[in-house]
Write a protein that holds these residues in place. Sequence first.
Motif, PDB file in Angstrom:
ATOM      1  N   ASN A  99       0.815  -1.216   0.000  1.00 34.11           N
ATOM      2  CA  ASN A  99       0.000   0.000   0.000  1.00 34.11           C
ATOM      3  C   ASN A  99       0.850   1.267   0.000  1.00 34.11           C
ATOM      4  O   ASN A  99       0.503   2.262  -0.648  1.00 34.11           O
ATOM      5  CB  ASN A  99      -0.943   0.004   1.201  1.00 34.11           C
ATOM      6  N   GLN A 100       1.974   1.219   0.716  1.00 35.82           N
ATOM      7  CA  GLN A 100       2.867   2.385   0.722  1.00 35.82           C
ATOM      8  C   GLN A 100       3.510   2.595  -0.649  1.00 35.82           C
ATOM      9  O   GLN A 100       3.678   3.734  -1.094  1.00 35.82           O
ATOM     10  CB  GLN A 100       3.942   2.210   1.791  1.00 35.82           C
ATOM     11  N   SER A 103       0.921   4.196  -2.888  1.00 35.11           N
ATOM     12  CA  SER A 103       0.787   5.625  -2.568  1.00 35.11           C
ATOM     13  C   SER A 103       1.970   6.422  -3.112  1.00 35.11           C
ATOM     14  O   SER A 103       1.803   7.546  -3.621  1.00 35.11           O
ATOM     15  CB  SER A 103       0.687   5.820  -1.051  1.00 35.11           C
ATOM     16  N   GLU A 106       1.545   6.831  -6.793  1.00 37.67           N
ATOM     17  CA  GLU A 106       0.488   7.823  -7.033  1.00 37.67           C
ATOM     18  C   GLU A 106       1.027   9.247  -6.876  1.00 37.67           C
ATOM     19  O   GLU A 106       0.635  10.153  -7.622  1.00 37.67           O
ATOM     20  CB  GLU A 106      -0.679   7.587  -6.077  1.00 37.67           C
ATOM     21  N   SER A 107       1.946   9.444  -5.924  1.00 39.15           N
ATOM     22  CA  SER A 107       2.521  10.783  -5.737  1.00 39.15           C
ATOM     23  C   SER A 107       3.360  11.189  -6.951  1.00 39.15           C
ATOM     24  O   SER A 107       3.406  12.367  -7.320  1.00 39.15           O
ATOM     25  CB  SER A 107       3.380  10.823  -4.463  1.00 39.15           C
ATOM     26  N   GLN A 110       0.921  12.220  -9.677  1.00 45.45           N
ATOM     27  CA  GLN A 110       0.421  13.575  -9.384  1.00 45.45           C
ATOM     28  C   GLN A 110       1.476  14.633  -9.687  1.00 45.45           C
ATOM     29  O   GLN A 110       1.146  15.757 -10.076  1.00 45.45           O
ATOM     30  CB  GLN A 110      -0.015  13.657  -7.928  1.00 45.45           C
ATOM     31  N   VAL A 129      -2.102   0.661 -10.291  1.00 43.04           N
ATOM     32  CA  VAL A 129      -1.503   1.996 -10.181  1.00 43.04           C
ATOM     33  C   VAL A 129      -0.576   2.262 -11.360  1.00 43.04           C
ATOM     34  O   VAL A 129      -0.479   3.401 -11.850  1.00 43.04           O
ATOM     35  CB  VAL A 129      -0.771   2.182  -8.829  1.00 43.04           C
TER      36      VAL A 129
END
Length: 352
Positions: A99-100, A103, A106-107, A110, A129
Motif C-alpha cells: 500500500n505504501q 501511494s 500515485e505521488s 500527481q 496503479v
Amino acid sequence: MEKRVGRRGFLVSGAVVGAGALVTACTSNEPAAAPSSAAPQATTAGTDNDQPGEKVVIGFSAPAADHGWIAAIAKNAEAQAKQYSDVEFKPVEPTNDINQQISAVESLIQAKVNALVILPNDGEQLNQVARRATDAGIPVINLDRVFPDKLSYRTWIGGDNYGMGVAAGHFIGDRLKQAGVSNPVILEIQGIATLPLTQDRSKGFADALKTYGFSVTAQQDAKFTVESGTQVASNLLQAHKKIDAIWNHDDDQGIGVLAAIKEAGRDEFFMVGGAGSANAMRDIQADSGVLKATVTYSPTMASSAIKLARLIAQGKGMSDLVEQQVPQSITLASETITKDNAAQYLPLGFES
C-alpha cells in the motif's frame, strides 16, 4: 520474507551488451562515473543519444534495500541518472509495504513526471496503479517483476529466470559428465518456491540437466535470506551423506549456505550460485572452496531501465536498432561466471 525477489542479468538483445563495463547502444562519449569501492555501480557511455536533450523527470520506485541485490538496484538507477544533465531523478521512499508503494507511485503520477521506472514489490498488486500512470500519459518502464497487464507499462526489462536455470544446469551437467559421474546427487536450493520466477529457474535447471540424463535429487527453498540459507543447507547436508553438486539460486542467501557447508566440513561436491554478487565472484576467483561458478541476474538492469526511460521520454529510439522506438520487452542474458572470467564481471558485482 514476502513476494519481493526477482533478480539479476545482463542486457543483450540487439540493443545492449553486458561485459566488463556494460557498453550500450544508446549512449555518448561521456565517461562513466567512477564506481564506489563498496559496491560498484554500472554506468555507461556510447553514442550521440547521450548528448544533452530535452529535460525530463524520471520517477523511481523500488522495494526497501533489505538485501544486497535490491540495494544495488537503487544505487545503479541513481548513478545512471546522474550521468545526464537533462535528467532529474525523482525517487520515492523504498518500501516493502504494498500500500505504501502504491501511494508513492500515485505521488509521482500527481507530480506529472515524464517517465516512471517501477520495480514493484508484487507486479499483480501494483498493476492498477501502473495502469493509472500509463492512462495519464506517463510511460512506465517495468523493471524485473512484470505487471500482468501489458497496458500497464511501455517497456519491460528484466532477467531471464529460465535462462539462469539452464546456465546452472549446463555447468553442473557438463562438469559431472566430464568427471564420469553416474547417478549424481544434485541438490537445488531455491529462493521462494511459490514465486513464478523461482519456478522458471527450477524448470530451466531440470530441462538442462535432462539433456545429460541427470535430475534433481532434492529441492528446498531458502526464502532468499542468509538465515534460511544456513538452515536449509544444514538440513540438506545432514540428509545427504554424499553430494555431487548444489545449485543455490541466490548469492545473498548463498552466504548462509556457504557458512553451513564450512561448519559441516564438507567439500566433496561443487556449488553454483545465482545472481553474480561481488563476494561470490571473489570466492570463485580464489578457487579455495566449493563455489565454482555463479549465473548472473545483475542489478545493472536498473541502469539500463533509466537509460530506456530517458530515451522514451525524449521520443528517441536505440541507435543500433533499425526501428524508431525502444522495444516493448527486453530480456537479459544469464552469464556463467567462473574463475576464468570473474575479473571481467567483478566491476558489475553487488555486495551481499
